[in-house]
Motif scaffolding. Structure first.
Motif, PDB file in Angstrom:
ATOM      1  N   THR A   1      40.795  92.305 -43.319  1.00 25.40           N
ATOM      2  CA  THR A   1      41.207  92.986 -45.026  1.00 25.40           C
ATOM      3  C   THR A   1      42.586  94.444 -44.941  1.00 25.40           C
ATOM      4  O   THR A   1      42.802  94.783 -43.626  1.00 25.40           O
ATOM      5  CB  THR A   1      40.339  92.825 -45.974  1.00 25.40           C
ATOM      6  N   MET A   2      42.354  95.269 -45.586  1.00 23.67           N
ATOM      7  CA  MET A   2      42.798  96.550 -45.895  1.00 23.67           C
ATOM      8  C   MET A   2      44.232  96.217 -45.128  1.00 23.67           C
ATOM      9  O   MET A   2      45.309  96.586 -45.225  1.00 23.67           O
ATOM     10  CB  MET A   2      42.102  97.366 -45.524  1.00 23.67           C
TER      11      MET A   2
ATOM     12  N   ALA B   1      39.019 106.241 -39.354  1.00 27.76           N
ATOM     13  CA  ALA B   1      38.595 105.534 -40.010  1.00 27.76           C
ATOM     14  C   ALA B   1      37.078 104.329 -39.627  1.00 27.76           C
ATOM     15  O   ALA B   1      36.035 103.634 -39.557  1.00 27.76           O
ATOM     16  CB  ALA B   1      39.338 103.750 -41.107  1.00 27.76           C
TER      17      ALA B   1
ATOM     18  N   ILE C   1      33.812 103.516 -44.748  1.00 26.04           N
ATOM     19  CA  ILE C   1      34.010 104.127 -43.839  1.00 26.04           C
ATOM     20  C   ILE C   1      32.693 105.214 -43.606  1.00 26.04           C
ATOM     21  O   ILE C   1      32.460 106.079 -42.636  1.00 26.04           O
ATOM     22  CB  ILE C   1      35.815 104.779 -44.115  1.00 26.04           C
TER      23      ILE C   1
ATOM     24  N   VAL D   1      40.436  97.090 -53.002  1.00 19.95           N
ATOM     25  CA  VAL D   1      40.130  97.243 -51.185  1.00 19.95           C
ATOM     26  C   VAL D   1      40.077  98.540 -50.754  1.00 19.95           C
ATOM     27  O   VAL D   1      39.073  98.721 -49.507  1.00 19.95           O
ATOM     28  CB  VAL D   1      41.704  96.521 -50.379  1.00 19.95           C
TER      29      VAL D   1
ATOM     30  N   LYS E   1      48.642 101.785 -47.220  1.00 14.40           N
ATOM     31  CA  LYS E   1      47.493 100.135 -46.780  1.00 14.40           C
ATOM     32  C   LYS E   1      47.427 100.059 -45.506  1.00 14.40           C
ATOM     33  O   LYS E   1      46.592  99.910 -44.465  1.00 14.40           O
ATOM     34  CB  LYS E   1      47.752  99.421 -47.555  1.00 14.40           C
TER      35      LYS E   1
ATOM     36  N   SER F   1      37.259  99.951 -48.116  1.00 17.70           N
ATOM     37  CA  SER F   1      36.884 100.983 -47.170  1.00 17.70           C
ATOM     38  C   SER F   1      36.798 102.068 -47.439  1.00 17.70           C
ATOM     39  O   SER F   1      35.166 102.772 -46.263  1.00 17.70           O
ATOM     40  CB  SER F   1      38.178 100.722 -46.936  1.00 17.70           C
TER      41      SER F   1
ATOM     42  N   ILE G   1      38.036  95.438 -41.188  1.00 17.51           N
ATOM     43  CA  ILE G   1      39.243  96.309 -42.169  1.00 17.51           C
ATOM     44  C   ILE G   1      40.914  96.259 -40.881  1.00 17.51           C
ATOM     45  O   ILE G   1      41.309  95.534 -41.608  1.00 17.51           O
ATOM     46  CB  ILE G   1      39.134  97.895 -42.030  1.00 17.51           C
ATOM     47  N   HIS G   2      39.861  96.026 -39.772  1.00 20.12           N
ATOM     48  CA  HIS G   2      41.387  95.451 -39.328  1.00 20.12           C
ATOM     49  C   HIS G   2      41.946  94.145 -38.982  1.00 20.12           C
ATOM     50  O   HIS G   2      42.761  93.942 -38.945  1.00 20.12           O
ATOM     51  CB  HIS G   2      41.024  96.107 -37.594  1.00 20.12           C
TER      52      HIS G   2
ATOM     53  N   VAL H   1      32.607  96.602 -39.762  1.00 16.07           N
ATOM     54  CA  VAL H   1      33.364  97.494 -40.814  1.00 16.07           C
ATOM     55  C   VAL H   1      34.722  97.408 -40.399  1.00 16.07           C
ATOM     56  O   VAL H   1      35.908  96.685 -40.948  1.00 16.07           O
ATOM     57  CB  VAL H   1      32.812  98.285 -41.400  1.00 16.07           C
ATOM     58  N   SER H   2      35.203  98.036 -38.899  1.00 17.05           N
ATOM     59  CA  SER H   2      36.265  97.905 -38.695  1.00 17.05           C
ATOM     60  C   SER H   2      36.907  96.722 -38.205  1.00 17.05           C
ATOM     61  O   SER H   2      37.663  96.189 -38.354  1.00 17.05           O
ATOM     62  CB  SER H   2      36.048  98.990 -37.020  1.00 17.05           C
TER      63      SER H   2
ATOM     64  N   PHE I   1      34.428  93.982 -50.730  1.00 18.76           N
ATOM     65  CA  PHE I   1      35.630  94.257 -50.257  1.00 18.76           C
ATOM     66  C   PHE I   1      36.475  92.640 -50.048  1.00 18.76           C
ATOM     67  O   PHE I   1      37.586  92.723 -50.246  1.00 18.76           O
ATOM     68  CB  PHE I   1      35.355  94.645 -48.573  1.00 18.76           C
TER      69      PHE I   1
END
Lengths: 570, 471
Positions: free
Chosen positions: A248-249, A233, A151, A143, A220, A147, A244-245, A240-241, A120
Motif C-alpha cells: 500500500t501507500m 515512518a 505509524i 491511505v 505518497k 498510515s 506501507i512499503h 505496518v512497515s 488501510f
C-alpha cells in the motif's frame, strides 16, 4: 463473478466496521479472525474476479454528487493494471495480516491494530479500483490517514507521534498539489472520470495537469523532495512497515502515474522530470541505505530507492515494467520486513545491525527467508523474481539511451551492496547478543509463502505486458556488489544532503515563529482600539475634573482667550 | 412556520415556569417543544409562505418564506437544538428553567432569521437571537464570562446597527423610485441604486454579516465567546449563529446588490482566504482546547466566504454544504471539549495527553471529528471544501491554490490537537471516565450525519442549489 468486484474493497471495510463498532465484545482470536479473514476473503474474491476477467469493465454503485456537468461516481473500474494491483494488495496484505496475528499478540491495542490495518487495505483497494480521480483521491487520503494512525500506533511515545504527523503533513503537501490538479482538470475538461479525462486531455495544457499530479505522486511515494517522511515512518510496528512499503501507500504514486500515463505522454517535459526524480531518488536511497544502523531504516531507504527505479521506468514511458517491478518488489520487500521483524522479535526488539551477528545458526528460517528476499532485491539471475522485473526496466532504459541505463546500473550495484552488507553483518560473523527465538507457525508460514513468491513470482504472467529477460551486464554488476559488500561490514557514514535540517530551517521553524507571533491574535487590536480610545478619552476628560477652583478659573480664562482670538481672526 | 416559531417561543416560557416542578421538567418541556417544531418542519405543506400585515403604515409585514437553503438551516437548527438540550443534561444545574428559556429563544431567533422575508422582521429576529445568547454566556459560562458576553454583544450589536441603517436606507431608496414604502425582500430586490449608494448600503449589510461569520479581522469576539460559553452555548454559537452571517450574505447581499457584490467579490474572497490561513496558524498556537476549535471555525468560515463570493454555482453549493458540515463537526468538537472539561476540570492542552489510554471510545470519536475538520474525503467537510475550491478555481485559479494551502494548515493544527489531548504519554493520575451512553448516542448521530453528507451529499446539494425566496 464480475459483479463481486465491489466486495474486494468492501470486505476489508466491513472488517474495519465490525472491529471498530462491535469489536469490544470480541475475544482476541475473534479479532484476529475478523481482521485477517476479511482481507483473505477479499483476496479470494479478487482471484475469482481475475479468473473471470476478459475485458475492462466498470461497476458504479451510485452517483456521488452532481453539480452541473460534474458528476463523479462511487464506482469501480477493473482493467489489467488494477487487476495486478488488487491481486498483489489483497494477497500480500493477507499474508501480512496473518503474520500480525502472532507478531502483535499481547499488544494492548490488538483490536485497534487490525481495525486500522483493514481500513488501510480497503482504502488502497479503493484507490486502485476507482473509476474517477475524486474517488481515487478518497482512497488516497484514506491511505494517508491509516498510515498516520499506524505509524503512531504506539502513541504514548511522542517520537512516534512526531513521525506519524510528519508522514501525514509531508504527504499532504503533495496531496494539495494533487487536489489543485483535480481543480485544474475540472476547469479544463469538466470531468474527473479517468477514461473520459484521458481521452479529452489532448486539448488542454497537459503539462500543468501532469506536473500537479506528479506532486501528489512524489509525496505518497516518498520521492525527492518529499521523501523525508519515509525513514521516520519506521516508528510503527513492523507489519505496518511491510504493508506501507510493499502493498500500500508508497506504491500509490507509481499507480497514479501509470494510470494517467496518457496525460504524462502528452507532456514530455514532465515525463522526463519523473525519470529524473526517479533516478535521483534511486541513487540517494541506495547511498542512504548504506549509512544506516537500524535494520528497518535500511529497508526504508531501500524502498525509496526501488520506488525511484519504478519512477525511472515510468518516466521512460515503460509503465508495464514499472508495474511488474511493483509486483515483485511487493513480494520481496514484504518478505524482508517480515524476516527482519522475526529477527528483532527474537532479539528483544534490538534494531541495530551492529549489535547482531552470526544469527544464521540460531534463526535459520529468518536467515533463509531474508537471504531469499535479499537475493530477489538484488536481482540474482533466473532464480529470483526481482531479476525479471529489474531486467525489464534496464531493457527499457537501454532503449532510451545509455545515460539512463548507466544510472540504473549504478542503482543495481548500490542495491546489492547495501542489502548483502546487512545479510553479512546480521547473519554472519560472531554472535553478539543473546537470542530467544520466537517460533510461531503464523510467523513462519507467511514468510515462507512470500519467499516462494520472491523466487518464482517473476514467472507469473501479468496482463500488462510480456517481458523477455536476458542475463547481461546488470547481473554481473549485481553479483560484484555482493562480493564488495563482504568488505564493507564496518559502519559507514556519508556526508549527505540533510533534507530534514533544511526543511526544519526553511519551513518548520518559520511556521513555529509565525504561530508564536500571532498566537495571541493581533487582530484583537481591532476591538481593543476603540476600547482603548474610549478609556483614554475618559481618563483625559475626567482628569480635568480636579475640583480645584483655580484650574477651572484658568480654564475659563484660557477658553475665553482662544474664543476671542478665533472671533478676531475672522 | 408559525407553529415552529410559536412552539419554541412558548416552549421557552413554559420551560421557565416549569422549573418550579423540578429540574427535569424544563428539559422535558424543551425536548417537547423541539419535537413539535421538528415534526411540523417535516410536513411538506408548511413550505409555503406566511404574509400578514404587521405595521402597514411603514410597509412592514410579518412575511415568512422558505426555500431549500432555509429549509436546510432550519433542520440544522432543530437538530442542534436537541443536541444542546441533551449535552446540557449534566452540565447545567442552576436556573435550569431560565437556561432552556434562553436556549429555545435563541433557536427561535435563528430560525426566524432563516425564514424572514421582510427586512424589518429579519432585523427583529437578528436582535432576538442576540440577547439570550449573551445571557447563556453570562450566566452559565466559565472564566471571564462577563467580558466575553459583553464583547460578543458589542461586536454584534454595533455591526447590527450598521445593518439597520442600511435596511432603512434601502427602503428609502426604494420608496423614492416607486413611491411606496416597503421592507419586503421580494419588492426590494431589483431596486435601482446608483453605484455609490449600492456600495454604501451593501457595506452596512456586509459589516453585520462579516462580524457574525466571522471574517478576519472582526472575528476576535468568537474565541472569547466560545471559550467562556457553556457547551450548549458553543454548540449553538458555532453551529448556528455563525451560519446566520453566511445566510445573510447569500440571502441579502448577493441578490440585492448583484453588481456591487461582483465588484467587491475579489476583496471579500481575499478576506476569506486570509481567514483560512490566519485561522489555521492561530489555531495551531492555542493551548486551550476550546479556543483552538474556535479558531478552526475562523478558517472554515473563510471557506464559506470564499465560496459565496466566487459567484459560481459549484462554489456556492460547496459553501452551503460547508455551512451544514461545519455545523455538525465543530459543535461535536465543542461537545468533546465540554466532556473533557467536566471530567478533568481543565481545557488546557498542556495538562492533557495520552487520554486514549483511559478513554479510548472518546479518543476514537474525537479522532473522527478531528479528521472531519481537516477535510478527510468520505466526510461532509471534504465534499464542501472540494466543491468550494473547485468552483473558486474556475473563477480565480490562484486564489483557490492559495486557499488549498490552508488544507495543509488544517492537517497541522488538527493532528497537533489529537497529539496533545489523546495521544502522547499518559500522565500518572490523569484518570477519567469514558463517554457515557448519552454522549455516545448524540455524537454517534452526528458522526452518521457527517458520513451521510460525505458519501451521499446530493439531497443537500439539490436543496442548496435552488435558493430563491418565495414559492
Amino acid at each position: 463473478m464480475q459483479d463481486l468486484l465491489w466486495l474486494v474493497p468492501g470486505l476489508p471495510l466491513l472488517g474495519f466496521l465490525v472491529l471498530s463498532l462491535a469489536g469490544g465484545r470480541l475475544s482476541r482470536p475473534a479479532m484476529a479472525a475478523v481482521g485477517t479473514g476479511s482481507v483473505g476473503a477479499s483476496a479470494m474474491v479478487a482471484t475469482l474476479v481475475a479468473l473471470g476477467f476478459h475485458e475492462p469493465f466498470r461497476q458504479v454503485l451510485w452517483e456521488w454528487m452532481r453539480v452541473g456537468e460534474f458528476a463523479p461516481t462511487i464506482g469501480f473500474r477493473l482493467d489489467a493494471l488494477s487487476l495486478v494491483m488488487i491481486l498483489v494488495i489483497t494477497w500480500v496484505g493477507f499474508l501480512i495480516h496473518a503474520y500480525s496475528c502472532a507478531f502483535m499478540a499481547g499488544d494492548a491495542g490488538y483490536r485497534r491494530f487490525f481495525a486500522i490495518m483493514n481500513l488501510f487495505v480497503a482504502a488502497m483497494l479503493t484507490l486502485v479500483l476507482a473509476d474517477n480521480l475524486l474517488f481515487l483521491y478518497l482512497g488516497w487520503e484514506g491511505v494517508g490517514l491509516c498510515s498516520y494512525l499506524l505509524i503512531g500506533f504506539w502513541y504514548q511515545d511522542p517520537a512516534n507521534g512526531r513521525a506519524a504527523r510528519k508522514a501525514f503533513i509531508v504527504t499532504r503537501v503533495g496531496d494539495t498539489a494533487f487536489a489543485i490538479g483535480l481543480f485544474f482538470l475540472i476547469a479544463q475538461v469538466g470531468t474527473l472520470d479517468i477514461e473520459e479525462a484521458m481521452t479529452r486531455a489532448g486539448s488542454i495544457s497537459a503539462a500543468t495537469a501532469a506536473a500537479l499530479l506528479l506532486g501528489g505522486a512524489v509525496g505518497k511515494s516518498a520521492q525527492i523532495p518529499l521523501q523525508v517522511w519515509l525513514p521516520d515512518a519506521m516508528a510503527g510496528p513492523t507489519p505496518v512497515s511491510a504493508l506501507i512499503h510493499a502493498a500500500t501507500m508508497v506504491t500509490a504514486g507509481v499507480y497514479l502515474i501509470a494510470r494517467t500515463q496518457a496525460l504524462f505522454a502528452l507532456a514530455p517535459v514532465v515525463q522526463t522530470m519523473v525519470a529524473v526524480i526517479g533516478a535521483a531518488t534511486l541513487l540517494l536511497g541506495g547511498i542512504g541505505a548504506l549509512a544506516q544502523r537500524d535494520i528497518k531504516r535500511v529497508l526504508a531507504y531501500s524502498t525509496m530507492s526501488q520506488i525511484g527505479l519504478m519512477f525511472l521506468a515510468l518516466g521512460l514511458g515503460a509503465w508495464p515494467a514499472a508495474i511488474f517491478h511493483f509486483m515483485t518488489h511487493a513480494f520481496f520487500k514484504a518478505l524482508l520486513f517480515l524476516a527482519a521483524g522475526s529477527v528483532t522479535l527474537s532479539l528483544h526488539h534490538e534494531h541495530d545491525i551492529f549489535r547482531m551477528g552470526g544469527l544464521w545458526k540460531s534463526l535459520p528460517i529468518s536467515f533463509a527467508t531474508f537471504l531469499i528476499g535479499a537475493a530477489s532485491l538484488s536481482g540474482m539471475p533466473f532464480v529470483t523474481a526481482g531479476f525479471f522485473s529489474k531486467e525489464s526496466i534496464l531493457g527499457s532504459a537501454w532503449e532510451r539511451g545509455v545515460g539512463w541505463w548507466s544510472v540504473a546500473l549504478v542503482g543495481v550495484l548500490l542495491t546489492s551492496l547495501y542489502i548483502f552488507r546487512v545479510v553479512f553483518i546480521v547473519f554472519f560473523g560472531e554472535a553478539k547478543t543473546s537470542v530467544a527465538p520466537r517460533r510461531d507457525v503464523l510467523l513462519t508460514l507467511p514468510m515462507v509463502a512470500l519467499a516462494i513468491l520472491a523466487l518464482v513470482g517473476g514467472w507469473i504472467p501479468i496482463p500488462v505486458g510480456v517481458f523477455e529477460p536476458h542475463v547481461g551486464v546488470a547481473s554481473v554488476v549485481s553479483m560484484a556488489g555482493i562480493v564488495i559488500a563482504w568488505s564493507l561490514r564496518a559502519p559507514l557514514a556519508f556526508p549527505g544532503v540533510d533534507f530534514d535540517g533544511l526543511y526544519e530551517r526553511a519551513f518548520v521553524r518559520p511556521f513555529l515563529r509565525l504561530a508564536n507571533a500571532v498566537g495571541r491574535d493581533p487582530a484583537d487590536a481591532v476591538s481593543f482600539g476603540p476600547a482603548w480610545a474610549a478609556a483614554t478619552a475618559h481618563r483625559l476628560a475626567s482628569a480635568t475634573q480636579t475640583g480645584s477652583l483655580r484650574w477651572y478659573a484658568a480654564g475659563i480664562v484660557f477658553g475665553g482667550v482662544v474664543l476671542l482670538a478665533v472671533v478676531l481672526w475672522w | 412556520m408559525v407553529v415552529i416559531l410559536g412552539a419554541l417561543l412558548l416552549g421557552g416560557l413554559l420551560a421557565w415556569v416549569a422549573e418550579r416542578w423540578g429540574e427535569v421538567w424544563p428539559r422535558g418541556v424543551a425536548l417537547m417543544a423541539l419535537a413539535i417544531a421538528a415534526a411540523s418542519s417535516l410536513v411538506p405543506s408548511w413550505r409555503g409562505e406566511v404574509a400578514w400585515p404587521w405595521i402597514p403604515r411603514l410597509g412592514v409585514g410579518f412575511h415568512l418564506a422558505v426555500d431549500g437553503l432555509s429549509l436546510l438551516l432550519v433542520w440544522l437548527a432543530l437538530f442542534l437544538g436537541f443536541v444542546s438540550v441533551v449535552v446540557s443534561w449534566r452540565e447545567i444545574k442552576e436556573r435550569v428553567g431560565l437556561f432552556h428559556f434562553n436556549l429555545l429563544w435563541v433557536l427561535a431567533g435563528v430560525i426566524g432569521v432563516f425564514l424572514a422575508a421582510d427586512l424589518m422582521l429579519f432585523y427583529l429576529f437578528w436582535e432576538l437571537m442576540l440577547i439570550p445568547m449573551a445571557f447563556l454566556i453570562l450566566v452559565w459560562g466559565y472564566g471571564d464570562r462577563v467580558r466575553s458576553a459583553l464583547k460578543f454583544f458589542i461586536f454584534t450589536q454595533a455591526s447590527g446597527l450598521a445593518m439597520l441603517v442600511s435596511i432603512v436606507a434601502l427602503a428609502v431608496f426604494h420608496a423614492r423610485t416607486t413611491g411606496r414604502l416597503s421592507f419586503d425582500l421580494m419588492e426590494l430586490q431589483g431596486t435601482p441604486l446608483s453605484q455609490g449608494a449600492a456600495r454604501w448600503v451593501m457595506f452596512g449589510f456586509v459589516a453585520a454579516f462579516a462580524v457574525k461569520l466571522p471574517a478576519v479581522p472582526v472575528h476576535t469576539w468568537l474565541p472569547d465567546a466560545h471559550t467562556d460559553a457553556p457547551t450548549a452555548g458553543s454548540v449553538v454559537l458555532a453551529g448556528l449563529l455563525l451560519k446566520t452571517g453566511a445566510y445573510g450574505l447569500l440571502r441579502f447581499v448577493v441578490p440585492l446588490f448583484p453588481q456591487a457584490a461582483a465588484e467587491a467579490a475579489p476583496i471579500l474572497m481575499g478576506v476569506g482566504v486570509a481567514g483560512i490561513l490566519y485561522g489555521a496558524v492561530v489555531a495551531f498556537a492555542q493551548t486551550d482546547f476550546k479556543r483552538l476549535v474556535a479558531y478552526t471555525s475562523v478558517a472554515h468560515m473563510g471557506f464559506v466566504l470564499l465560496g459565496i463570493f466566487a459567484l459560481n454555482p459549484m462554489a456556492r453549493q460547496g459553501a452551503v454544504l460547508q455551512m451544514i458540515a461545519h455545523g455538525i463537526s465543530t459543535p461535536a468538537l465543542f461537545i468533546i471539549a465540554g466532556a473533557l472539561q467536566a471530567r478533568l476540570h481543565t481545557r488546557d492542552l498542556r495538562e492533557m495527553g495520552g487520554l486514549w489510554a483511559v478513554a479510548p471510545r472518546m479518543g476514537a470519536v474525537a479522532l473522527f471529528f478531528i479528521v472531519a475538520t481537516l477535510g478527510l474525503p468520505g466526510l461532509g467537510n471534504f465534499v464542501a471544501e472540494f466543491l468550494t475550491l473547485a468552483g473558486t478555481f474556475q473563477m480565480r485559479a490562484w486564489m483557490a491554490a492559495v486557499a488549498a494551502a490552508g488544507v495543509v494548515g488544517a492537517a497541522i493544527y488538527a493532528l497537533s490537537l489529537m497529539q496533545r489531548s489523546f495521544h502522547g504519554p499518559h500522565r500518572e493520575g490523569l484518570v477519567m471516565s469514558d463517554l457515557s451512553v448519552r454522549e455516545v448516542v448524540v455524537l454517534g448521530v452526528m458522526m452518521a450525519v457527517l458520513v451521510g453528507l460525505g458519501l451521499v451529499p446530493q439531497p443537500v446539494l439539490d436543496l442548496a442549489g435552488g435558493a430563491h425566496v418565495g414559492p
